[in-house]
Design a protein around this motif. Structure first.
Motif, PDB file in Angstrom:
ATOM      1  N   THR A 115       0.910  -1.175  -0.201  1.00 54.43           N
ATOM      2  CA  THR A 115       0.147   0.126  -0.073  1.00 54.43           C
ATOM      3  C   THR A 115       1.111   1.344  -0.072  1.00 54.43           C
ATOM      4  O   THR A 115       1.920   1.372   0.818  1.00 54.43           O
ATOM      5  CB  THR A 115      -0.890  -0.010   1.386  1.00 54.43           C
ATOM      6  N   ARG A 116       0.527   2.369  -0.913  1.00 56.26           N
ATOM      7  CA  ARG A 116       1.306   3.307  -0.883  1.00 56.26           C
ATOM      8  C   ARG A 116       0.335   4.514  -0.617  1.00 56.26           C
ATOM      9  O   ARG A 116      -0.616   4.590  -0.960  1.00 56.26           O
ATOM     10  CB  ARG A 116       1.636   3.707  -2.236  1.00 56.26           C
ATOM     11  N   ILE A 117       0.636   5.528   0.345  1.00 60.14           N
ATOM     12  CA  ILE A 117       0.002   6.396   1.127  1.00 60.14           C
ATOM     13  C   ILE A 117       0.789   7.779   0.948  1.00 60.14           C
ATOM     14  O   ILE A 117       2.006   7.688   0.805  1.00 60.14           O
ATOM     15  CB  ILE A 117      -0.666   6.298   2.365  1.00 60.14           C
ATOM     16  N   GLU A 118       0.120   8.727   0.844  1.00 60.11           N
ATOM     17  CA  GLU A 118       0.796  10.024   0.687  1.00 60.11           C
ATOM     18  C   GLU A 118       1.323  10.351   2.440  1.00 60.11           C
ATOM     19  O   GLU A 118       0.173  10.257   3.161  1.00 60.11           O
ATOM     20  CB  GLU A 118      -0.028  11.313   0.201  1.00 60.11           C
ATOM     21  N   LEU A 119       2.310  10.579   2.659  1.00 58.99           N
ATOM     22  CA  LEU A 119       2.859  10.932   3.878  1.00 58.99           C
ATOM     23  C   LEU A 119       3.238  12.358   4.102  1.00 58.99           C
ATOM     24  O   LEU A 119       3.685  13.001   3.079  1.00 58.99           O
ATOM     25  CB  LEU A 119       4.067  10.137   4.247  1.00 58.99           C
ATOM     26  N   PRO A 120       2.977  12.952   5.302  1.00 58.66           N
ATOM     27  CA  PRO A 120       2.213  12.294   6.395  1.00 58.66           C
ATOM     28  C   PRO A 120       0.758  12.005   6.209  1.00 58.66           C
ATOM     29  O   PRO A 120       0.026  12.867   5.221  1.00 58.66           O
ATOM     30  CB  PRO A 120       2.582  13.214   7.650  1.00 58.66           C
ATOM     31  N   TRP A 121       0.042  10.935   6.611  1.00 57.77           N
ATOM     32  CA  TRP A 121      -1.230  10.561   6.465  1.00 57.77           C
ATOM     33  C   TRP A 121      -1.864  11.017   7.889  1.00 57.77           C
ATOM     34  O   TRP A 121      -1.364  10.735   8.847  1.00 57.77           O
ATOM     35  CB  TRP A 121      -1.337   9.199   6.262  1.00 57.77           C
ATOM     36  N   ILE A 130       0.151   8.956  10.217  1.00 57.28           N
ATOM     37  CA  ILE A 130       1.275   7.930  10.031  1.00 57.28           C
ATOM     38  C   ILE A 130       2.512   9.159   9.314  1.00 57.28           C
ATOM     39  O   ILE A 130       2.164   9.852   8.719  1.00 57.28           O
ATOM     40  CB  ILE A 130       0.821   7.274   8.917  1.00 57.28           C
ATOM     41  N   LEU A 131       3.509   9.010  10.094  1.00 56.02           N
ATOM     42  CA  LEU A 131       4.753  10.166   9.753  1.00 56.02           C
ATOM     43  C   LEU A 131       5.520   9.536   8.653  1.00 56.02           C
ATOM     44  O   LEU A 131       5.936  10.355   7.703  1.00 56.02           O
ATOM     45  CB  LEU A 131       5.415  10.416  10.941  1.00 56.02           C
TER      46      LEU A 131
END
Length: 181
Positions: A115-121, A130-131
């Protein structure tokens, strides 16, 4: 050649279930051929030295041996001492203001996240952030002043797969790192 490892056991000694006394855990690991076995806290943090067979993944070897000894599955995630030291040096929580309501967590993953998320989420209610994702470790912050539940951990499970991770408080990780020195 022997190396120093940190084993993070998942789901033991929680709510009176899957009890694993730390003295028994140390003895079991020594019988499995590991040396200088130390436990930290009652939540399944083990520092040890040893080598693993090349045919089977280290986590599987340790998990199988522990299941035989204690009679129930014990998922295990393993990191080298250097992995933990590098995580500490990365200062993943630098700049985070800590209050009595702040909880800093590191969730260790078995594999690199798909899973790829834009950080920070940040969760919709702002209680959980999520840092970073650093070497199969997710660094997150829970703000108990916004919510007194750990819905953030549920978000981690949904995003990254709960069965393949275990979470520790940042203070625990710092204590493990001190024992490695």
């Amino acid at each position: 050649m022997s190396e120093t490892y940190v084993a993070l056991l998942r789901g033991i000694n929680v709510g009176g279930h899957h009890k694993v006394p730390m003295a028994d855990l140390r003895t079991t690991m020594e019988k499995m051929g590991f040396e200088k076995v130390q436990t930290l806290l009652n939540s399944g943090n083990v520092i040890f030295e040893g080598t693993f067979y090349l045919k089977t993944a280290p986590e599987e070897q340790l998990s199988t041996g522990l299941e035989k000894a204690f009679g129930f599955p014990i998922p295990v995630l393993i990191r080298t001492a250097d992995d933990i030291r590098q995580l500490i040096r990365s200062q993943p929580f630098k700049g985070v203001e800590e209050t009595k309501d702040t909880r800093l967590y590191v969730s260790f993953l078995k594999q690199n996240p798909k899973t790829r998320i834009e950080l920070p989420w940040t969760a919709d209610d702002g209680s959980f952030r999520i840092l970073s994702v650093y070497q199969k470790a997710i660094c997150s912050v829970l703000d108990l002043s916004v919510t007194n539940t750990v819905k953030g951990m549920d978000a981690l499970g949904q995003l990254f797969g709960k069965a393949t991770m275990t979470t520790r408080n940042w203070n625990t990780i710092k204590r493990i790192a001190k024992k490695l020195d």
